[in-house]
Design a protein around this motif. Structure first.
Motif, short mmCIF file in Angstrom:
data_model
loop_
_atom_site.label_atom_id
_atom_site.label_comp_id
_atom_site.label_asym_id
_atom_site.label_seq_id
_atom_site.Cartn_x
_atom_site.Cartn_y
_atom_site.Cartn_z
N ALA A 76 1.17 -1.10 -0.19
CA ALA A 76 0.00 0.03 -0.23
C ALA A 76 0.64 1.30 -0.18
O ALA A 76 0.09 2.10 -0.37
N TYR A 77 1.87 1.20 1.18
CA TYR A 77 2.81 2.70 0.67
C TYR A 77 3.84 2.71 0.03
O TYR A 77 4.14 3.15 -0.86
N ARG A 78 4.44 1.01 0.38
CA ARG A 78 6.19 1.08 -0.98
C ARG A 78 5.98 -0.15 -0.85
O ARG A 78 5.13 -0.91 -0.18
N ALA A 79 7.11 -0.81 -2.11
CA ALA A 79 6.80 -2.53 -2.53
C ALA A 79 7.09 -2.88 -0.87
O ALA A 79 8.11 -2.40 -0.56
N GLY A 80 6.30 -3.32 -0.20
CA GLY A 80 6.83 -4.18 0.82
C GLY A 80 6.19 -5.71 0.75
O GLY A 80 5.64 -6.49 0.05
N ARG A 81 7.77 -6.52 1.32
CA ARG A 81 7.56 -7.57 1.70
C ARG A 81 8.00 -8.28 3.31
O ARG A 81 8.45 -7.49 4.27
N ALA A 82 6.22 -8.62 4.25
CA ALA A 82 6.77 -9.01 5.45
C ALA A 82 6.59 -10.51 5.40
O ALA A 82 6.09 -11.48 4.72
N ARG A 83 7.90 -11.07 6.08
CA ARG A 83 8.02 -12.03 6.85
C ARG A 83 6.88 -11.97 7.87
O ARG A 83 7.58 -12.22 9.31
N VAL A 84 5.34 -12.76 8.06
CA VAL A 84 4.94 -12.18 9.12
C VAL A 84 5.31 -13.57 10.43
O VAL A 84 5.23 -15.29 9.62
N ASP A 85 5.01 -13.85 11.60
CA ASP A 85 4.72 -14.45 12.42
C ASP A 85 3.96 -15.73 12.39
O ASP A 85 3.46 -16.79 11.99
N GLY A 86 2.93 -14.98 12.07
CA GLY A 86 1.61 -15.42 11.17
C GLY A 86 0.14 -15.28 10.65
O GLY A 86 -0.12 -13.69 11.16
N ALA A 87 0.03 -15.80 10.02
CA ALA A 87 -1.72 -15.38 9.21
C ALA A 87 -2.14 -16.27 8.93
O ALA A 87 -2.25 -17.94 8.61
N VAL A 88 -3.43 -15.92 9.81
CA VAL A 88 -4.43 -16.40 9.83
C VAL A 88 -5.37 -16.49 8.67
O VAL A 88 -5.87 -14.82 8.01
N ALA A 89 -5.72 -17.08 7.46
CA ALA A 89 -6.79 -17.35 6.54
C ALA A 89 -6.87 -18.67 7.06
O ALA A 89 -7.45 -19.32 7.36
N PRO A 90 -8.43 -18.76 5.63
CA PRO A 90 -9.01 -20.17 5.46
C PRO A 90 -8.06 -20.95 5.09
O PRO A 90 -6.93 -20.99 4.26
N LEU A 91 -8.30 -22.17 5.13
CA LEU A 91 -6.68 -23.34 5.35
C LEU A 91 -7.27 -23.65 3.13
O LEU A 91 -8.82 -23.23 3.11
N GLY A 92 -6.53 -23.62 3.15
CA GLY A 92 -5.66 -24.17 1.57
C GLY A 92 -5.71 -22.40 0.92
O GLY A 92 -6.01 -22.01 -0.33
N TYR A 93 -6.00 -21.24 0.80
CA TYR A 93 -6.03 -20.10 0.90
C TYR A 93 -4.76 -19.80 -0.12
O TYR A 93 -4.04 -19.18 -1.48
N ARG A 124 5.74 -3.24 16.49
CA ARG A 124 4.97 -2.03 17.21
C ARG A 124 4.23 -1.02 16.28
O ARG A 124 3.10 -0.50 16.44
N VAL A 125 5.54 -0.32 15.52
CA VAL A 125 4.90 0.64 14.77
C VAL A 125 4.71 0.45 13.37
O VAL A 125 3.57 0.57 12.34
N ASP A 126 6.01 0.06 13.06
CA ASP A 126 6.43 0.06 11.35
C ASP A 126 5.31 -1.19 10.77
O ASP A 126 4.87 -0.80 9.89
N LYS A 127 5.29 -2.05 11.45
CA LYS A 127 4.26 -3.45 11.08
C LYS A 127 2.96 -2.98 10.70
O LYS A 127 2.14 -2.93 10.32
N ARG A 128 2.95 -2.03 12.22
CA ARG A 128 1.90 -2.17 12.19
C ARG A 128 1.14 -0.81 10.88
O ARG A 128 -0.06 -1.46 10.61
N ASP A 129 1.60 -0.24 11.14
CA ASP A 129 0.89 0.76 10.29
C ASP A 129 1.26 0.34 8.17
O ASP A 129 0.42 0.48 7.71
N ALA A 130 2.24 -1.03 8.55
CA ALA A 130 2.51 -1.39 6.73
C ALA A 130 0.68 -2.30 6.87
O ALA A 130 0.48 -2.34 5.99
N TYR A 131 1.23 -3.36 8.13
CA TYR A 131 -0.39 -4.27 7.48
C TYR A 131 -1.85 -2.68 8.22
O TYR A 131 -2.50 -3.58 6.93
N ALA A 132 -1.61 -2.17 7.82
CA ALA A 132 -2.78 -1.21 8.35
C ALA A 132 -2.87 -0.80 7.21
O ALA A 132 -4.10 -0.31 5.88
N GLN A 133 -1.99 -0.65 6.13
CA GLN A 133 -1.97 0.64 4.81
C GLN A 133 -2.41 -0.86 3.66
O GLN A 133 -2.64 -0.33 2.78
#
Length: 188
Positions: A76-93, A124-133
């Motif tokens: 959303a803000y800049r080309a970004g890539r996050a390796r998240v600790d957990g991504a909750v999604a439908p099974l098979g997504y 607390r800040v950077d990832k929160r803002d990136a995920y919101a964006q």
């Protein structure tokens, strides 16, 4: 491997991809807000916290799964890539998706702080803002340095409009589409 430190000049997506490809095993490389972030692989307590959250979600909604260490594009803000600790999604997504996946079907992102207290500000800040964006509906932060869990939800205009905090051991009300109280007593 020389890696730009937090706060230095912005890195282009192709430069990030070169860093990511060259990263030694056991390190996570992310591109958040134009900066390359490198962190060691999580410890066992970190993984157990993510698993405990995943089990509570699965007990209430068996069609959902928590994917650990999933790569998401957060463009959303800049080309970004996050390796998240957990991504909750439908099974098979994520079936058939590349290593850096579209986050459109992700219902919640979970991050667990690790390392030094000063490193926790990225979660607390950077990832929160990136995920919101990126419009991710819910962001859950397990802040081991502060002994609390924080949930952010309802992104609008690049920011989360709501948040709630609970100390470890207390219940934390998760917003819809979850709509249950998360037991934080197992988090450490």
């Amino acid at each position: 491997m020389a890696v730009p430190q937090f706060g230095q000049a912005e890195v282009a997506l192709d430069e990030f991809e070169a860093f990511d490809a060259a990263a030694p095993e056991g390190f996570h490389v992310e591109l958040i807000d134009g900066r390359v972030l490198v962190s060691p692989a999580p410890d066992g307590d970190h993984d157990e916290d993510v698993a405990a959250i995943g089990l509570q979600i699965l007990a209430r909604e068996p069609t959902l799964h928590i994917y650990q260490g999933r790569g998401l594009t957060v463009p959303a803000y800049r080309a970004g890539r996050a390796r998240v600790d957990g991504a909750v999604a439908p099974l098979g997504y994520f079936r058939g998706q590349p290593s850096w996946s579209d986050p459109a079907g992700v219902l919640m992102v979970v991050e667990v702080t690790s390392g030094r207290e000063q490193d926790a500000e990225v979660d607390r800040v950077d990832k929160r803002d990136a995920y919101a964006q990126a419009g991710l509906p819910v962001y859950l932060l397990v802040d081991r340095h502060r002994g609390e869990a924080v949930v952010h939800w309802d992104p609008e205009g690049g920011v989360y409009r709501h948040s709630a905090t609970s100390a470890f051991g207390a219940q934390l009300a998760l917003p819809e589409p979850f709509g249950f109280d998360l037991d934080t007593s197992e988090l450490a």
